[in-house]
Design an enzyme around this catalytic site. Structure first.
Site, PDB file in Angstrom:
ATOM      1  CG  LEU A   1      -1.568   1.330   1.613  1.00 57.01           C
ATOM      2  CD1 LEU A   1      -2.567   1.743   0.531  1.00 57.01           C
ATOM      3  CD2 LEU A   1      -2.277   1.221   2.971  1.00 57.01           C
TER       4      LEU A   1
ATOM      5  N   GLY B   1      -0.334   8.661  -0.957  1.00 58.79           N
ATOM      6  CA  GLY B   1       0.315   9.741  -1.715  1.00 58.79           C
ATOM      7  C   GLY B   1       0.842   9.209  -3.038  1.00 58.79           C
TER       8      GLY B   1
ATOM      9  N   GLY C   1      -0.322   9.199  -5.902  1.00 60.20           N
ATOM     10  CA  GLY C   1      -0.730   9.889  -7.125  1.00 60.20           C
ATOM     11  C   GLY C   1       0.294  10.869  -7.659  1.00 60.20           C
TER      12      GLY C   1
ATOM     13  CE1 TYR D   1       6.333  18.567   4.604  1.00 56.47           C
ATOM     14  CE2 TYR D   1       8.626  19.135   5.056  1.00 56.47           C
ATOM     15  CZ  TYR D   1       7.685  18.361   4.395  1.00 56.47           C
ATOM     16  OH  TYR D   1       8.108  17.378   3.532  1.00 56.47           O
TER      17      TYR D   1
ATOM     18  CB  SER E   1       3.968  17.458  10.482  1.00 53.68           C
ATOM     19  OG  SER E   1       4.703  17.696   9.291  1.00 53.68           O
TER      20      SER E   1
ATOM     21  CB  ILE F   1      12.818  14.966  -3.737  1.00 57.76           C
ATOM     22  CG1 ILE F   1      13.537  14.385  -2.486  1.00 57.76           C
ATOM     23  CG2 ILE F   1      12.661  13.908  -4.825  1.00 57.76           C
ATOM     24  CD1 ILE F   1      14.940  13.875  -2.681  1.00 57.76           C
TER      25      ILE F   1
HETATM   26  P1  NAD Z   1       3.580  15.666  -3.949  1.00 60.87           P
HETATM   27  O1  NAD Z   1       2.796  16.885  -3.636  1.00 60.87           O
HETATM   28  O2  NAD Z   1       4.111  15.475  -5.315  1.00 60.87           O
HETATM   29  O3  NAD Z   1       2.752  14.356  -3.546  1.00 60.87           O
HETATM   30  C1  NAD Z   1       2.018  14.260  -2.366  1.00 60.87           C
HETATM   31  C2  NAD Z   1       0.803  13.413  -2.631  1.00 60.87           C
HETATM   32  O4  NAD Z   1       0.088  13.277  -1.403  1.00 60.87           O
HETATM   33  C3  NAD Z   1      -0.166  14.036  -3.647  1.00 60.87           C
HETATM   34  O5  NAD Z   1      -0.508  13.092  -4.640  1.00 60.87           O
HETATM   35  C4  NAD Z   1      -1.363  14.413  -2.803  1.00 60.87           C
HETATM   36  O6  NAD Z   1      -2.610  14.344  -3.514  1.00 60.87           O
HETATM   37  C5  NAD Z   1      -1.284  13.382  -1.695  1.00 60.87           C
HETATM   38  N1  NAD Z   1      -2.029  13.808  -0.520  1.00 60.87           N
HETATM   39  C6  NAD Z   1      -2.052  15.049   0.050  1.00 60.87           C
HETATM   40  N2  NAD Z   1      -2.897  15.064   1.078  1.00 60.87           N
HETATM   41  C7  NAD Z   1      -3.419  13.825   1.195  1.00 60.87           C
HETATM   42  C8  NAD Z   1      -4.360  13.230   2.048  1.00 60.87           C
HETATM   43  N3  NAD Z   1      -4.966  13.930   3.034  1.00 60.87           N
HETATM   44  N4  NAD Z   1      -4.665  11.926   1.869  1.00 60.87           N
HETATM   45  C9  NAD Z   1      -4.089  11.214   0.884  1.00 60.87           C
HETATM   46  N5  NAD Z   1      -3.218  11.731   0.012  1.00 60.87           N
HETATM   47  C10 NAD Z   1      -2.881  13.022   0.161  1.00 60.87           C
HETATM   48  O7  NAD Z   1       4.769  15.682  -2.892  1.00 60.87           O
HETATM   49  P2  NAD Z   1       6.108  14.801  -2.778  1.00 60.87           P
HETATM   50  O8  NAD Z   1       7.241  15.732  -2.862  1.00 60.87           O
HETATM   51  O9  NAD Z   1       6.054  13.619  -3.647  1.00 60.87           O
HETATM   52  O10 NAD Z   1       5.981  14.371  -1.259  1.00 60.87           O
HETATM   53  C11 NAD Z   1       5.760  13.025  -0.844  1.00 60.87           C
HETATM   54  C12 NAD Z   1       6.183  12.908   0.609  1.00 60.87           C
HETATM   55  O11 NAD Z   1       7.577  13.186   0.696  1.00 60.87           O
HETATM   56  C13 NAD Z   1       5.483  13.909   1.521  1.00 60.87           C
HETATM   57  O12 NAD Z   1       5.211  13.284   2.765  1.00 60.87           O
HETATM   58  C14 NAD Z   1       6.520  14.990   1.702  1.00 60.87           C
HETATM   59  O13 NAD Z   1       6.341  15.703   2.892  1.00 60.87           O
HETATM   60  C15 NAD Z   1       7.782  14.168   1.690  1.00 60.87           C
HETATM   61  N6  NAD Z   1       8.987  14.933   1.366  1.00 60.87           N
HETATM   62  C16 NAD Z   1       9.146  15.534   0.158  1.00 60.87           C
HETATM   63  C17 NAD Z   1      10.315  16.230  -0.115  1.00 60.87           C
HETATM   64  C18 NAD Z   1      10.576  16.911  -1.422  1.00 60.87           C
HETATM   65  O14 NAD Z   1      11.596  17.608  -1.543  1.00 60.87           O
HETATM   66  N7  NAD Z   1       9.738  16.759  -2.430  1.00 60.87           N
HETATM   67  C19 NAD Z   1      11.311  16.331   0.868  1.00 60.87           C
HETATM   68  C20 NAD Z   1      11.110  15.698   2.087  1.00 60.87           C
HETATM   69  C21 NAD Z   1       9.948  14.992   2.324  1.00 60.87           C
END
Ligand code: NAD
Length: 263
Positions: free
Chosen positions: A20, A23, A25, A170, A173, A203
């Site tokens: 599973l 996120g 999508g 953030y 969290s 990223i």
């Molecule tokens: P993203 O915005 O591309 O993807 C996040 C996904 O989470 C989206 O598809 C969104 O629809 C989904 N989402 C949001 N709220 C939701 C909810 N209530 N229920 C279910 N799905 C939900 O972001 P990303 O960069 O791919 O981030 C993915 C994870 O990695 C996150 O937890 C983010 O905090 C973490 N992260 C990202 C980075 C970065 O630099 N991109 C760095 C550190 C951590």
């Protein structure tokens, strides 16, 4: 073992596993879905954006076990929604997911003194409480069915460890996600369930597209590797943590940052 056979072995590490990914999508979650599917897992792509989850689903490689992948809508901040998701998975596959990657997350940035209480709450609700609800529901289902093993991976952030300007909500969290993961690791080890946290740095995903170019440039200049990371590079680590190659690792936080904030 030759380099080629190592790759082949690695690419079959998750055959017959059900995974599973929340996120799923977008960004990191989508890359994780692709990587787990490429390694042979049946993948449940879950996201609050059902259309995006469907898009990910359609791009996945066929799963070798023949059980198929599925996409599902879920709001991780809602207990009811998370419980319905896990029940739905068990109805379809007759088992709970033995791999879970909790990647759903949001940002709502503002300087501390200007941060709205509701924006603080919202980020905690999705990132921290959402991770709790997902980890709890999956762990409970695994324990009840007596599954021999499980691997739960949470997605924290390096920001949870070092803080960041404009991200008090953030950072709080994500620090919480690390604590949650460690506590879960201690409680769930006796059931054969491992829990680890990945801490990505910067990223390239839709989440970081919102960050001003100037800030990205400044942050990138601090990364020893000299560039932002790719979602697939975080997915590589998640696949390792999902697989038995990490059988003796639990309660760990793995930084995927290109060396940002070493030490
Ligand atoms: P993203 O915005 O591309 O993807 C996040 C996904 O989470 C989206 O598809 C969104 O629809 C989904 N989402 C949001 N709220 C939701 C909810 N209530 N229920 C279910 N799905 C939900 O972001 P990303 O960069 O791919 O981030 C993915 C994870 O990695 C996150 O937890 C983010 O905090 C973490 N992260 C990202 C980075 C970065 O630099 N991109 C760095 C550190 C951590």
């Amino acid at each position: 073992m030759t380099a080629t056979s190592t790759v082949m072995a690695a690419s079959a590490r998750l055959v017959s596993r059900l995974a599973l990914v929340t996120g799923g999508g977008s960004g990191i979650g989508r890359a994780v879905c692709r990587r787990l599917a490429a390694e042979g897992a049946s993948v449940v792509v879950a996201d609050v954006n059902q259309e995006a989850a469907n898009e990910t689903l359609h791009g996945l490689s066929r799963d070798r076990r023949g059980q198929g992948h599925m996409a599902a809508g879920v709001d991780v901040a809602s207990r009811h929604s998370v419980r319905s998701l896990v029940t739905g998975i068990q109805c379809r596959y007759f088992q709970p997911p033995s791999v879970c990657v909790s990647a759903a997350g949001i940002t709502q940035d503002a300087f501390l003194v200007r941060m709205e209480e509701e924006h603080f709450d919202k980020v905690i609700q999705v990132n921290l409480k959402g991770s709790f609800l997902v980890v709890q529901a999956v762990a409970e289902a695994l324990v009840i069915c007596g599954a021999p093993k499980g691997s739960i991976i949470t997605v924290g952030s390096i920001v949870g460890k070092v803080g960041n300007i404009g991200q008090a909500n953030y950072a709080s969290s994500k620090a919480g996600v690390q604590g949650l993961t460690r506590a879960a690791a201690k409680e769930l080890s006796r059931f054969g369930i491992r829990c680890n946290c990945v801490l990505p740095g910067f990223i390239s995903t839709p989440m970081t597209e919102k960050v001003p170019e100037k800030v990205i440039g400044k942050m990138t200049s601090l990364v020893p590797v000299g560039r932002m990371g790719e979602p697939a590079e975080v997915a590589d680590v998640c696949a390792f943590l999902a697989s038995d190659d990490s059988a003796y690792i639990t309660g760990a936080s793995v930084e995927v940052t290109g060396g940002l904030f070493i030490g």
